[in-house]
Design a protein around this motif. Structure first.
Motif, PDB file in Angstrom:
ATOM      1  N   SER A  40       0.829  -1.201   0.000  1.00 45.58           N
ATOM      2  CA  SER A  40       0.000   0.000   0.000  1.00 45.58           C
ATOM      3  C   SER A  40       0.862   1.248   0.000  1.00 45.58           C
ATOM      4  CB  SER A  40      -0.890   0.053   1.244  1.00 45.58           C
ATOM      5  OG  SER A  40      -1.762  -1.040   1.271  1.00 45.58           O
ATOM      6  N   ILE A  42       0.411   5.178   0.967  1.00 47.89           N
ATOM      7  CA  ILE A  42      -0.544   6.051   1.656  1.00 47.89           C
ATOM      8  C   ILE A  42       0.066   7.421   1.892  1.00 47.89           C
ATOM      9  CG2 ILE A  42      -1.749   4.114   2.752  1.00 47.89           C
ATOM     10  CD1 ILE A  42      -0.199   4.766   5.322  1.00 47.89           C
ATOM     11  N   THR A  52      -3.833   1.934   8.358  1.00 48.35           N
ATOM     12  CA  THR A  52      -3.205   0.943   7.490  1.00 48.35           C
ATOM     13  C   THR A  52      -2.373  -0.041   8.306  1.00 48.35           C
ATOM     14  OG1 THR A  52      -3.088   2.681   5.829  1.00 48.35           O
ATOM     15  CG2 THR A  52      -1.852   0.680   5.373  1.00 48.35           C
TER      16      THR A  52
ATOM     17  N   ARG B  38      -5.018   6.517  -1.822  1.00 50.30           N
ATOM     18  CA  ARG B  38      -4.320   5.267  -1.518  1.00 50.30           C
ATOM     19  C   ARG B  38      -4.009   4.543  -2.820  1.00 50.30           C
ATOM     20  NH1 ARG B  38      -7.922   3.502   2.064  1.00 50.30           N
ATOM     21  NH2 ARG B  38      -9.032   1.983   0.816  1.00 50.30           N
TER      22      ARG B  38
END
Lengths: 414, 414
Positions: A40, A42, A52, B38
């Motif tokens: 991910s 972010i 997260t 994201r």
């Protein structure tokens, strides 16, 4: 063991920076039999980081975080982790002295921001960073681990490789996972899929095959996991051999081989020196060949003849050929390859001339018309490409096909 | 509008493929004032796809998905989306005919896998893909949109740019977001941070600054959002000018400028022709300069002298210089630059010779010792680098510094 990789930084979310850290980490983890279940990217926001992280810890045993450290980031990752793990930041003399020492090398003194950087979460395990001021920070929660590293790629790699890997290795009980890759070039994935269908249909359920196409190349990756490591290895190695038998002329290497590494190995094995003469690729073939350490053992150099004048003067292409057939022609590229052998004093050379685009097209020669030749002065091989990609992809594709032509030439004549 | 980018593919999670799609999409969205909250890379698994999609739709209005299409992926994305949106797959004659037509170009016929590819979710909006067989698929749920595209970068870019962007533009009500970037080279981020502190401390709360360092360069990005677009633009433009006043000698350009685009613009403006002579960079400078379309208007070519023989024969470096000072020396690199001007017939040339590593070090010259020179035959400038990165980073860093030296040379002498 399952892992999640998190990259923190607004610059990634607006597309200004390409995240290469995650792919590198994923490869390292895969080699250690750790399964990456998610990556991910972010933003630099406390709430996003905590959310997260918290989701990640419910799905995985290991979280690797890069970025969001350093004075210009306001050390947001450090602050968020400190809060998440319910600890506090305390001044760390050791970290501060290291910053001071590093700056002294450049005749500089720590600023207030550097002082802030020396505050570390209480109870964290600091991982040594030889190449920068921010150490890695390893947090533990029950059996799970969270590692935060700087986003600067070489610092991150240093910390992972030197400081974290030994810790991870100790924690792993080696479950059997096995991968092999077959490197092919010259044919598309669906043709290959058809030709090897009999092998892939017969694969045991615990072995998977993936087709990874990229600019004239297709990598075939066989992978699997099984309790019996020996059986797994045998199954995958047998499948690999059976696939190679179906498409022998398309396979140029295995696993981490690249077109350029195979060319280097073959030239060195046969004692051949090599050079290039490049027009539309502008030095890209030469740059790719020399990116491999040790390439000076066979690679001698190149003449990049972006202008016709240099094609004539430095490569000895005749003015008549250029006038009659044009710079983008079989005739010109053959003279370029022969000229390179003479002028560079090499056994073999590959030459390229074409229209990479978007400008430069003529009525007879649309963008993507590219001639490649390989010569040793006596023999030659030629190939005409008709590409329809963007400028940079045309250049990369041509580079692949030029090295592939050189490999075919070596196979035939040496 | 908020967006989430999802990349589907096991090959990304094991680090075999670098995801460049997400950064490209993020940049496109940012230019359209859509905020990417994201990015996620997930596996080719139905459950992961559905979970990520469902979470995404709760945080964002737009989901962009790349990958997981095509026969070798078992069209997992298409199947998962069909199930998620509670529709069904039906044979699409139009898609099938297009596949047939594309294959016919190569003298081939559709396989069973191609036939499967022609099944499309009922009710989906197909987005034309000029460059491949799989169209984009746009699903709508209330006011939200989910777009699935192939993972092949140029197909994805085609669909986004030509087929999706017009739809997105219609949906957006242009809220004011504004970005400017200052491109600097030659100094680290913390030095810059200190020198511009007075400006950054005075920034209004709705303007942020980000420092984006990369191999000798630092980009300073000013960004913000505000109801009053005019006020926002004024604030950011004023801050930009104030920063430039603090560090004039470090600024080489703005926004999408690169070192190579600025060199091209300056050479063309002054009517100068340019060339390179490269040893340890192996053609990388030349490749970087020619990656820009239009570079043939000033760039003539290069002599890549990986071997000493070529340094002598093709660049006219004297045997005596090579013997007395070595290939990696100020003397050699100056003769290389002068030689390049003569041999390539150019007004100006930059030359590089050094030890990129990891091999090749001598007692006096450690890995990372790199000499750069720029010359026009009459005047010259020289710079010595002492780098400590990996081979490929040393090459990229040197390339940046060589182009920077050329810019300084032009500034001083033209």
């Amino acid at each position: 063991m399952k892992a999640i990789i998190i990259t923190i930084g607004d610059e990634i979310l607006i597309g200004q920076v390409l995240d290469t850290n995650s792919a590198w980490l994923a490869e390292q983890l895969q080699l250690m039999n750790v399964e990456v279940v998610r990556m991910s990217s972010i933003s630099d926001e406390h709430n996003d980081i905590v959310k997260t992280l918290s989701e990640g810890l419910s799905d995985a045993d290991l979280i690797l975080i890069t970025g969001g450290l350093g004075p210009t980031k306001d050390d947001i990752t450090k602050k968020s982790l400190t809060e998440y793990f319910e600890t506090e930041l305390v001044f760390d003399q050791e970290v501060y002295l290291r910053i001071e020492k590093l700056l002294a090398k450049f005749g500089r003194k720590p600023t207030e921001a550097h002082r802030d950087q020396a505050y570390m979460p209480l109870g964290v395990l600091k991982l040594h960073n030889e190449l920068g001021t921010a150490p890695g920070m390893l947090f533990k929660k029950e059996e799970k681990m969270v590692l935060s590293m700087p986003g600067v790629p070489y610092e991150m790699k240093y910390i992972f490789h030197n400081s974290f890997k030994p810790i991870l290795e100790e924690k792993l009980n080696h479950k059997s996972i096995y991968h092999r890759t077959i490197q092919t070039a010259g044919m598309g994935e669906s043709v290959i899929a058809e030709r090897i269908e009999m092998v892939t249909d017969a694969l045991p359920s615990y072995v998977k095959i993936a087709f990874l196409p990229s600019l004239g190349k297709v990598r075939l990756r066989l992978s699997g996991s099984h309790e019996d490591g020996k059986q797994l290895k045998t199954s995958i190695d047998n499948a690999l051999n059976a696939i190679v038998e179906k498409i022998p002329e398309l396979v140029f290497g295995f696993d981490n081989d690249s077109l350029e590494s195979v060319l280097m190995d073959k030239c060195i094995a046969k004692g051949l020196s090599f050079g290039t003469a490049e027009s539309c690729t502008g030095g890209n073939i030469s740059a790719r060949l020399t990116k491999i350490s040790g390439s000076s053992a066979y690679y001698q150099g190149s003449i990049i003849s972006y202008s016709n004048k240099i094609k004539e003067k430095q490569l000895g292409v005749s003015a008549d050929t250029l006038k009659r057939f044009g710079a983008v022609s079989k005739e010109t590229v053959l003279e370029m390859a022969k000229g390179a052998c003479v002028r560079l004093g090499v056994d073999c050379a590959v030459a390229v001339s074409g229209i990479a685009g978007p400008g430069g097209a003529t009525k007879d020669k649309p963008v993507g018309t590219i001639h490649i030749a390989c010569s040793n002065g006596k023999h030659h091989m030629h190939r005409l490409l008709s590409l329809s990609k963007t400028r940079s992809l045309n250049i990369e594709y041509t580079t692949n096909m030029a090295i592939l032509l050189a490999l075919k030439f070596l196979e035939k004549h040496y």
